[in-house]
Design a protein around this motif. Structure first.
Motif, short mmCIF file in Angstrom:
data_model
loop_
_atom_site.label_atom_id
_atom_site.label_comp_id
_atom_site.label_asym_id
_atom_site.label_seq_id
_atom_site.Cartn_x
_atom_site.Cartn_y
_atom_site.Cartn_z
N ILE A 51 0.82 -1.21 0.00
CA ILE A 51 0.00 0.00 0.00
C ILE A 51 0.85 1.26 0.00
CG2 ILE A 51 -1.77 1.28 1.24
CD1 ILE A 51 -2.75 -1.33 0.01
N VAL A 52 1.90 1.29 0.82
CA VAL A 52 2.71 2.50 0.97
C VAL A 52 3.82 2.55 -0.07
CG1 VAL A 52 4.21 3.79 2.54
CG2 VAL A 52 2.18 2.61 3.42
N VAL A 53 4.60 1.47 -0.17
CA VAL A 53 5.77 1.49 -1.04
C VAL A 53 5.38 1.31 -2.51
CG1 VAL A 53 7.96 0.33 -1.57
CG2 VAL A 53 7.23 0.62 0.82
N ARG A 54 4.56 0.32 -2.79
CA ARG A 54 4.27 -0.02 -4.18
C ARG A 54 3.16 0.85 -4.77
NH1 ARG A 54 1.00 -4.43 -6.29
NH2 ARG A 54 1.52 -4.81 -8.47
N ARG A 55 2.02 0.92 -4.10
CA ARG A 55 0.87 1.63 -4.67
C ARG A 55 0.81 3.09 -4.26
NH1 ARG A 55 -2.43 -2.28 -6.84
NH2 ARG A 55 -1.96 -4.40 -6.09
N LYS A 56 1.49 3.46 -3.16
CA LYS A 56 1.56 4.84 -2.69
C LYS A 56 0.18 5.42 -2.41
CE LYS A 56 5.87 5.63 -5.22
NZ LYS A 56 6.69 5.27 -4.06
N TRP A 57 -0.69 4.62 -1.85
CA TRP A 57 -1.99 5.12 -1.43
C TRP A 57 -1.87 5.98 -0.18
CZ3 TRP A 57 -5.76 0.31 -1.81
CH2 TRP A 57 -5.91 -0.04 -3.15
N LEU A 58 -0.87 5.69 0.65
CA LEU A 58 -0.61 6.45 1.87
C LEU A 58 0.87 6.73 1.97
CD1 LEU A 58 -2.65 4.44 4.55
CD2 LEU A 58 -3.28 6.64 3.58
N GLY A 59 1.22 7.77 2.74
CA GLY A 59 2.61 8.01 3.06
C GLY A 59 3.03 7.23 4.29
N GLU A 60 4.34 7.23 4.57
CA GLU A 60 4.86 6.46 5.69
C GLU A 60 4.28 6.93 7.02
OE1 GLU A 60 6.66 3.87 5.84
OE2 GLU A 60 7.86 3.68 4.01
N ARG A 61 4.26 8.25 7.22
CA ARG A 61 3.78 8.76 8.50
C ARG A 61 2.29 8.52 8.66
NH1 ARG A 61 5.94 14.68 9.53
NH2 ARG A 61 5.08 14.22 11.57
N ALA A 62 1.55 8.63 7.57
CA ALA A 62 0.12 8.38 7.63
C ALA A 62 -0.16 6.92 7.98
CB ALA A 62 -0.53 8.71 6.30
N TYR A 63 0.62 6.02 7.37
CA TYR A 63 0.44 4.60 7.65
C TYR A 63 0.77 4.31 9.12
CZ TYR A 63 0.90 -0.46 7.33
OH TYR A 63 0.75 -1.81 7.53
N ALA A 64 1.83 4.89 9.62
CA ALA A 64 2.19 4.71 11.03
C ALA A 64 1.08 5.21 11.94
CB ALA A 64 3.50 5.42 11.34
N ASP A 65 0.43 6.31 11.55
CA ASP A 65 -0.67 6.84 12.35
C ASP A 65 -1.86 5.89 12.37
OD1 ASP A 65 -1.18 8.93 14.06
OD2 ASP A 65 -2.18 10.17 12.56
N LEU A 66 -2.17 5.31 11.22
CA LEU A 66 -3.26 4.33 11.16
C LEU A 66 -2.93 3.11 12.02
CD1 LEU A 66 -4.34 4.28 7.40
CD2 LEU A 66 -5.62 5.16 9.34
N VAL A 67 -1.70 2.64 11.94
CA VAL A 67 -1.30 1.48 12.74
C VAL A 67 -1.40 1.82 14.23
CG1 VAL A 67 0.64 -0.01 13.36
CG2 VAL A 67 0.16 0.48 10.96
N GLY A 68 -0.99 3.03 14.60
CA GLY A 68 -1.09 3.44 15.99
C GLY A 68 -2.52 3.43 16.49
N LEU A 69 -3.44 3.92 15.68
CA LEU A 69 -4.85 3.90 16.06
C LEU A 69 -5.33 2.47 16.29
CD1 LEU A 69 -7.78 4.93 16.33
CD2 LEU A 69 -7.91 4.94 13.84
N CYS A 70 -5.03 1.59 15.35
CA CYS A 70 -5.58 0.24 15.42
C CYS A 70 -4.89 -0.60 16.49
CB CYS A 70 -5.47 -0.43 14.04
SG CYS A 70 -6.46 0.44 12.78
N GLN A 71 -3.66 -0.28 16.85
CA GLN A 71 -3.02 -0.95 17.98
C GLN A 71 -3.66 -0.51 19.29
OE1 GLN A 71 -0.96 -3.35 17.78
NE2 GLN A 71 0.44 -3.14 16.06
N PHE A 72 -4.18 0.72 19.31
CA PHE A 72 -4.81 1.25 20.52
C PHE A 72 -6.16 0.60 20.77
CE2 PHE A 72 -7.39 4.37 22.80
CZ PHE A 72 -6.54 4.76 23.82
N LEU A 73 -6.88 0.25 19.70
CA LEU A 73 -8.23 -0.29 19.82
C LEU A 73 -8.20 -1.80 20.08
CD1 LEU A 73 -9.87 1.48 16.75
CD2 LEU A 73 -10.11 2.13 19.16
N PRO A 74 -9.22 -2.33 20.75
CA PRO A 74 -9.36 -3.79 20.80
C PRO A 74 -9.72 -4.34 19.43
CG PRO A 74 -11.28 -2.75 21.77
CD PRO A 74 -10.29 -1.64 21.47
N GLY A 75 -9.41 -5.61 19.22
CA GLY A 75 -9.76 -6.24 17.95
C GLY A 75 -8.54 -6.60 17.13
N PRO A 76 -8.76 -7.14 15.93
CA PRO A 76 -7.66 -7.58 15.06
C PRO A 76 -7.00 -6.39 14.37
CG PRO A 76 -9.76 -7.94 13.97
CD PRO A 76 -10.08 -7.40 15.34
#
Length: 415
Positions: A51-76
């Motif tokens: 998504i980030v490297v090949r397709r460039k739908w998101l930037g690195e920092r944006a992807y890290a922010d999304l991962v941070g959100l989902c690590q904070f929440l319960p669930g997969p």
């Protein structure tokens, strides 16, 4: 930031001018769902590369922010990141497409395995099942060590983890496990020091793309999450309906699990096995099989729904279990997006989360002992298979799916 804005997501100008389609998202995540072996951490690596490297739908920092959100929440976490990426790329249709494409390949395989287990009857003495159960010991042991290294790196968090493990072993019920998670969060809030400040989010002049979720919709999703968490068990008990009972069990598991797919094991085991909905043998056989398929480990729910007794079984049971365990993740992602930017910088929230994460390590350690070790290691040969599988996973970095397949074959020959 706009009141309806969610999480900032840096992306190229091209992605902003030409938003994607749900079909494009489906094709991308179907490929990931067919090839993403190795658990949630590995999945996030696959996502970044594609998504980030090949397709460039998101930037690195944006992807890290999304991962941070989902690590904070319960669930997969990996599934939630996929949902958020689909939402960013193609709206709510893209969110649904990302979830379905990433989830269905492994779910279909596990439903087929469930039908095989039902057709063959009691497989407890089958050598290949014993091999799968031994492999499950190695996989969970690896998860415990990996999570302990990352989530309990100091004495205080290690102490919280040990306390959680003792509590889970002494009180092996689903309610007690929820209480352990809550207690770990409270201890973390009161006892742990503040963590270093999180990095700032990307700003608009860095080419950010905002995932917009109206706050009324976000609040409605959070309210629905809480309402279902409370109402489903009450409705199931009042009506005695098997579908509601199955839905309540899997919704609660999806709503209360922090730390990824492996941690759902003790919650599901405590709800399904003592009640007789799923046998110990079938539970561990399915868990072993879940290691050999790509995609999220939460699709283990599809297997459990297929083999469940005294409730909808087969494909109807699989559908109920699969939708119920993933629904909390979707509701929480949409509900949290507008509020994450402020929450992720809160020292109070960070301390509580680190306590919860330490408690998760303790719960997983308790699950490693019972039911995984006590049911999976029934002979010296089973122990030998488990030790060999553990060395292959940790020292030779063999993929879990390959280790599980080899362990099943070894069990067929040796057990």
């Amino acid at each position: 930031m706009d009141e309806a804005a969610g999480i900032s997501a840096a992306a190229p100008a091209r992605a902003r001018r030409h938003p994607g389609t749900a079909l494009e998202v489906f094709r991308t995540f179907l490929r990931l769902g067919l090839t993403s072996f190795g658990g949630p951490v590995a999945h996030l690596g696959y996502f970044r590369e594609d998504i980030v490297v090949r397709r460039k739908w998101l930037g690195e920092r944006a992807y890290a922010d999304l991962v941070g959100l989902c690590q904070f929440l319960p669930g997969p976490a990996s599934s939630q990141v996929g949902m958020a990426i689909g939402l960013q790329r193609a709206g709510f249709a893209g969110m649904l497409a990302a979830w379905a494409a990433f989830t269905l390949p492994s779910a279909v395989l596990l439903v087929a395995f469930g039908y095989a287990v039902v057709a063959l009857g009691d497989l407890g003495s089958a050598g290949w099942i014993q091999g799968l159960k031994a492999a499950a010991v190695a996989v969970v042991a690896q998860a415990v060590l990996g999570m302990a290294k990352n989530l309990t790196p100091d004495a205080r968090r290690a102490t919280i983890a040990v306390g959680a493990m003792i509590g889970a072993l002494l009180l092996p019920t689903a309610l007690a496990q929820v209480a352990v998670i809550v207690a770990a969060g409270l201890v973390g809030l009161l006892w742990l020091p503040e963590a270093p400040s999180a990095a700032t989010a990307p700003t608009e002049d860095e080419g950010s793309l905002v995932i917009r979720v109206p706050r009324p919709l976000a609040i409605a999703c959070l309210a629905t999450f809480l309402a279902l968490l409370i109402a489903l068990p009450i409705a199931a008990q009042a009506t005695g309906d098997g579908t509601l009972r199955l839905g309540a069990i899997f919704f609660r598991a999806g709503a209360l699990v922090f730390g990824g797919g492996h941690v759902v094991l003790p919650l599901l085991q405590a709800q399904l096995v003592p009640s007789g909905l799923v046998t110990h043998t079938d539970f561990l056989a399915g868990y072993g099989a879940a290691q050999a398929v790509p995609g999220p480990l939460f699709t283990f729910s599809a297997f459990l729904g297929t083999v469940a007794t005294r409730s909808p079984a087969g494909i109807p049971g699989a559908i109920v279990a699969l939708l119920a365990i993933f629904l909390p993740a979707a509701l929480l992602v949409v509900g949290a997006l507008p509020f994450w930017a402020g929450l992720r910088h809160s020292p109070v929230a960070q301390r509580a989360l680190r306590g919860v994460n330490a408690g998760v390590v303790g719960l997983l350690a308790a699950a490693l002992y019972t039911p995984v070790f006590t049911s999976g290691i029934t002979s010296v040969r089973a122990l030998a298979i488990a030790v060999a599988a553990f060395v292959a996973l940790t020292m030779w970095k063999a993929p879990p799916w390959a280790v599980v397949i080899v362990a099943g074959a070894a069990g067929l020959l040796l057990l």
